[in-house]
Design an enzyme around this catalytic site. Sequence first.
Site, PDB file in Angstrom:
ATOM      1  N   HIS A 123      -5.408  83.721  34.011  1.00 27.89           N
ATOM      2  CA  HIS A 123      -6.524  83.856  34.635  1.00 27.89           C
ATOM      3  C   HIS A 123      -7.137  83.858  36.564  1.00 27.89           C
ATOM      4  CE1 HIS A 123      -6.537  79.687  34.267  1.00 27.89           C
ATOM      5  NE2 HIS A 123      -6.878  79.133  35.505  1.00 27.89           N
ATOM      6  N   ASP A 153      -2.226  83.003  28.740  1.00 30.31           N
ATOM      7  CA  ASP A 153      -2.494  82.359  30.429  1.00 30.31           C
ATOM      8  C   ASP A 153      -1.199  82.738  31.179  1.00 30.31           C
ATOM      9  OD1 ASP A 153      -4.371  82.974  32.311  1.00 30.31           O
ATOM     10  OD2 ASP A 153      -4.543  80.814  31.397  1.00 30.31           O
ATOM     11  N   SER A 228      -4.748  75.131  38.967  1.00 30.64           N
ATOM     12  CA  SER A 228      -4.401  76.589  37.549  1.00 30.64           C
ATOM     13  C   SER A 228      -2.708  77.284  38.524  1.00 30.64           C
ATOM     14  CB  SER A 228      -5.566  77.565  37.288  1.00 30.64           C
ATOM     15  OG  SER A 228      -6.766  76.758  36.426  1.00 30.64           O
TER      16      SER A 228
END
Length: 469
Positions: A123, A153, A228
């Site tokens: 993402h 992911d 992230s």
Amino acid sequence: MKKIASIVLFSALGGILTLGAYKLFLENPQIVIEKAVESKPNMVTASNTSRLIASTENTDFTVAAEKTLNAVVHVKNTSLKTVRDPFAELFYGQGSGIKQYSQIGTGSGVIISSDGYIITNNHVIKNATEIEVTLNNKKVYKAKMIGTDSTNDIALLKVEATNLPYIVFGDSNEIKVGEWVLAVGNPYNLTSTVTAGIVSAKGRDLKRNGNITDSFIQTDAAVNPGNSGGALVNTRGELVGINTAITSSTGSFIGYSFAVPSNIAKKVVEDLMEFGNVQKAILGVSGGELNNKAAENLDIDITEGFYIAGVADNSGAEKAGLKKEDIIVKLNNVKIATFADLQGFLRTKRPNETVAVTYLRNGKDYTVNVKLSKNEISKVSTLGLELKNLDKNELKKLDIANGVKITEISNKELMYYGVKKGFVIIAINNQKVNSVDDVNEMIATKTEGEVLRIEMLNLNGEIERYIFR
């Protein structure tokens, strides 16, 4: 004169009586209280507290921080967005209302080899037209996309550089709840930042992607927007997870963060390097977590494990003798308590690998070796299609790089518009389709009201596009 002498005498006598009363009734109880404070139980408590403080002080995070700070990078992705203004086209002609603008996204990444391979979240770089990586020493590189896996992911990038600092993979199966970990990343566009916490839980299923189940490591190390794709490391500086998500009503850290286990991330990276896509292995069983009702029906005391509701024909599970109502409790001696545990374990394995399956049947433990297989065929009820993976020879014959073939069709609307058996789905919403699992994932992650744009190769080798609402 006698009056004065009497007053002095009585005053002295009063002082003596007061001092005696103080010594007798007040000072002695104070000594008893002091003895109580110094009693043995209190001394033990103080000693335990000292050991606890010493234990905390002796936990050294500096080694892990030094090993990881320079191997965690800042990732910036640039994507082009197109906006169409129908009013401008109405007044100034077709095409005049179309404008493009750049959208910037940021996150973190982890260097995993000295020659420039970098792991991050899917993402973080999704839909990127340009990816830029900045090292902790401020050096900037353009990054090339090697591959992505939306299910876990995970994305793999590559920069042209040598002798880069990197982090070695640790074994995420070995970490324990309560163990210290560090989260390293670039929150709020700050340079590499280190936070500490403990492992709060393992095998956590957030159910964030519809039917897709994850097996996250949960920690209380502070993770915020920008973290992230960053590193979760143990006190030895080994990579045990890729920080991926937080649960928050504010968008910022409020207590817990979640990371993809390193064993899953490592397997994904190795598959992307070797095959260009993720090789997904299956046992060949269907079912779910064992619940109280199922345990009562089977007359067993345990309420943890994977309950087998069905076994696929010709699968490794069937060949090994697994049956309906068996309960899987271990895989390669790794405890399987939930569906997330099962999924998390299988995501570290490839087709044709053999695993030891420990299961319960009629109250007895059994262990068999099961050869894992690849999911080659899938029914997508939402689309009314049955799909089959294409091998390299079939792709070469069709002169395409990717796609899955339609082997059965029950969707009358699609049939009305001319879709036939033998058509090949090559992309959904501009994302390449490499396997039947890709189609299932893209359908599962579809948000309410989102339009699916499916590109197919027809029997004449022509591209056709269909829109599903």
